[in-house]
Design a protein around this motif. Structure first.
Motif, PDB file in Angstrom:
ATOM      1  N   LEU A 102     -93.121 -27.500  27.787  1.00  0.00           N
ATOM      2  CA  LEU A 102     -91.635 -26.811  28.225  1.00  0.00           C
ATOM      3  C   LEU A 102     -91.168 -28.324  28.220  1.00  0.00           C
ATOM      4  N   PRO A 103     -89.778 -28.330  28.139  1.00  0.00           N
ATOM      5  CA  PRO A 103     -88.346 -29.032  28.283  1.00  0.00           C
ATOM      6  C   PRO A 103     -88.514 -28.714  29.974  1.00  0.00           C
ATOM      7  N   GLN A 104     -88.052 -30.075  30.709  1.00  0.00           N
ATOM      8  CA  GLN A 104     -88.458 -30.457  32.053  1.00  0.00           C
ATOM      9  C   GLN A 104     -87.323 -30.194  32.825  1.00  0.00           C
ATOM     10  N   ASP A 105     -86.010 -29.606  31.864  1.00  0.00           N
ATOM     11  CA  ASP A 105     -84.237 -28.899  32.816  1.00  0.00           C
ATOM     12  C   ASP A 105     -85.145 -27.204  32.779  1.00  0.00           C
ATOM     13  N   SER A 106     -86.568 -26.911  32.271  1.00  0.00           N
ATOM     14  CA  SER A 106     -86.664 -25.511  31.899  1.00  0.00           C
ATOM     15  C   SER A 106     -87.444 -25.465  33.686  1.00  0.00           C
ATOM     16  N   ILE A 107     -88.169 -25.879  33.400  1.00  0.00           N
ATOM     17  CA  ILE A 107     -88.672 -26.325  35.029  1.00  0.00           C
ATOM     18  C   ILE A 107     -87.858 -25.687  36.049  1.00  0.00           C
ATOM     19  N   TYR A 128     -96.008 -20.170  31.304  1.00  0.00           N
ATOM     20  CA  TYR A 128     -94.760 -20.756  32.212  1.00  0.00           C
ATOM     21  C   TYR A 128     -96.257 -20.684  33.109  1.00  0.00           C
ATOM     22  N   TYR A 129     -96.235 -19.680  33.838  1.00  0.00           N
ATOM     23  CA  TYR A 129     -97.851 -19.147  34.546  1.00  0.00           C
ATOM     24  C   TYR A 129     -99.293 -19.008  33.825  1.00  0.00           C
ATOM     25  N   ASN A 130     -98.987 -19.646  32.937  1.00  0.00           N
ATOM     26  CA  ASN A 130    -100.418 -20.411  32.509  1.00  0.00           C
ATOM     27  C   ASN A 130    -101.265 -19.450  32.160  1.00  0.00           C
ATOM     28  N   LYS A 131    -100.400 -18.146  31.594  1.00  0.00           N
ATOM     29  CA  LYS A 131    -101.132 -16.696  31.745  1.00  0.00           C
ATOM     30  C   LYS A 131    -101.481 -16.642  29.748  1.00  0.00           C
ATOM     31  N   VAL A 132    -102.741 -15.959  29.980  1.00  0.00           N
ATOM     32  CA  VAL A 132    -102.827 -15.476  28.331  1.00  0.00           C
ATOM     33  C   VAL A 132    -101.916 -14.077  28.107  1.00  0.00           C
ATOM     34  N   VAL A 133    -101.506 -13.720  26.982  1.00  0.00           N
ATOM     35  CA  VAL A 133    -100.164 -12.538  26.578  1.00  0.00           C
ATOM     36  C   VAL A 133    -101.145 -11.619  25.821  1.00  0.00           C
ATOM     37  N   GLU A 134    -101.105 -10.010  26.718  1.00  0.00           N
ATOM     38  CA  GLU A 134    -102.048  -8.992  25.390  1.00  0.00           C
ATOM     39  C   GLU A 134    -100.607  -7.975  25.394  1.00  0.00           C
ATOM     40  N   ILE A 135    -100.442  -8.656  24.149  1.00  0.00           N
ATOM     41  CA  ILE A 135     -99.492  -6.953  24.314  1.00  0.00           C
ATOM     42  C   ILE A 135    -100.320  -5.362  24.165  1.00  0.00           C
ATOM     43  N   GLN A 136    -100.134  -4.327  24.605  1.00  0.00           N
ATOM     44  CA  GLN A 136    -100.542  -3.087  23.930  1.00  0.00           C
ATOM     45  C   GLN A 136     -99.433  -1.785  23.644  1.00  0.00           C
ATOM     46  N   SER A 137     -98.333  -2.757  24.043  1.00  0.00           N
ATOM     47  CA  SER A 137     -97.070  -1.954  23.590  1.00  0.00           C
ATOM     48  C   SER A 137     -96.929  -1.698  21.717  1.00  0.00           C
ATOM     49  N   GLU A 138     -96.226  -1.265  20.854  1.00  0.00           N
ATOM     50  CA  GLU A 138     -95.760  -1.700  19.931  1.00  0.00           C
ATOM     51  C   GLU A 138     -93.742  -1.760  20.540  1.00  0.00           C
ATOM     52  N   GLN A 139     -93.693  -1.176  21.073  1.00  0.00           N
ATOM     53  CA  GLN A 139     -91.881  -1.433  22.026  1.00  0.00           C
ATOM     54  C   GLN A 139     -91.616  -2.829  22.272  1.00  0.00           C
ATOM     55  N   ALA A 140     -92.193  -3.404  22.200  1.00  0.00           N
ATOM     56  CA  ALA A 140     -92.161  -4.604  22.836  1.00  0.00           C
ATOM     57  C   ALA A 140     -92.416  -5.994  21.859  1.00  0.00           C
ATOM     58  N   HIS A 141     -91.922  -5.319  20.595  1.00  0.00           N
ATOM     59  CA  HIS A 141     -91.299  -6.061  19.338  1.00  0.00           C
ATOM     60  C   HIS A 141     -89.809  -5.649  19.609  1.00  0.00           C
ATOM     61  N   GLU A 142     -89.739  -4.191  19.387  1.00  0.00           N
ATOM     62  CA  GLU A 142     -88.242  -4.029  19.293  1.00  0.00           C
ATOM     63  C   GLU A 142     -87.140  -3.615  20.687  1.00  0.00           C
ATOM     64  N   LEU A 143     -87.628  -3.599  21.997  1.00  0.00           N
ATOM     65  CA  LEU A 143     -87.570  -4.019  23.277  1.00  0.00           C
ATOM     66  C   LEU A 143     -86.442  -5.207  23.058  1.00  0.00           C
ATOM     67  N   ARG A 144     -84.707  -5.281  23.724  1.00  0.00           N
ATOM     68  CA  ARG A 144     -84.427  -6.199  23.762  1.00  0.00           C
ATOM     69  C   ARG A 144     -83.705  -6.268  25.550  1.00  0.00           C
ATOM     70  N   LEU A 145     -83.731  -6.942  26.313  1.00  0.00           N
ATOM     71  CA  LEU A 145     -83.324  -7.369  27.421  1.00  0.00           C
ATOM     72  C   LEU A 145     -82.443  -8.211  27.954  1.00  0.00           C
TER      73      LEU A 145
END
Length: 181
Positions: A102-107, A128-145
């Motif tokens: 990650l860029p140092q400024d983003s920390i 950032y938090y050193n976690k693995v992502v598991e996506i079980q929802s198809e909506q996660a690709h379409e949902l924008r926040l």
């Protein structure tokens, strides 16, 4: 009044040309001093209590401003020293080494996700938090926040914030950040 002044001038001229004990320049000086005394009375400069009080208040105000400036400068230097110490501590921590991509400024800086798909946002936060992502929802690709992420916040707090959105369900399990349907 004018004739009186003329008479005096004539007398002065007569005295000037008359054989007299006084020198002409001395007579002129004497007459000038009389004229000054009559028409330009001397003002004696004295300090009243109001001027003394005003000067005292002015000195106090200047002292207060100088003291405040010194305190602000001192506080600013202390803040910079603490910030430098915090930066050094973060640089030396294991958290920094896990996220060296990650860029140092983003920390230190907040990250604003604007119209970003949920899966991309979750991947960056999980990294950032050193976690693995598991996506079980198809909506996660379409949902924008839109979300303003503060990296200094704990992951649990971030997940709690994101779970307040409609159609978003996140969970933390051991070393995973899970996006549920």
């Amino acid at each position: 009044m004018e004739s009186n002044d003329n008479n005096r001038l004539e007398d002065l001229l007569r005295k000037m040309y008359a054989e007299n004990d006084m020198d002409t320049s001395e007579m002129i000086d004497e007459e000038w001093q009389k004229f000054e005394a009559k028409h330009f009375p001397q003002k004696q400069r004295s300090w009243g209590w109001m001027q003394i009080a005003a000067m005292f208040i002015g000195v106090l105000m200047l002292s207060g401003i100088a003291y405040a400036a010194v305190q602000i400068a001192s506080h600013h230097q202390q803040s910079e020293a603490l910030l430098a110490a915090d930066t050094t501590a973060v640089a030396n921590s294991s958290l920094f080494t896990h996220h060296s991509s990650l860029p140092q400024d983003s920390i230190a800086q907040p990250r604003i996700f604007e119209n970003v798909p949920l899966d991309e946002m979750v991947r960056e936060i999980a990294h950032y938090y050193n976690k693995v992502v598991e996506i079980q929802s198809e909506q996660a690709h379409e949902l924008r926040l839109y979300y303003e992420w503060e990296p200094k916040d704990a992951l649990e707090s971030v997940v709690n914030d994101l779970n307040h959105f409609d159609h978003v369900s996140l969970a933390i399990e051991e070393d995973k950040l899970i996006v549920r349907p």
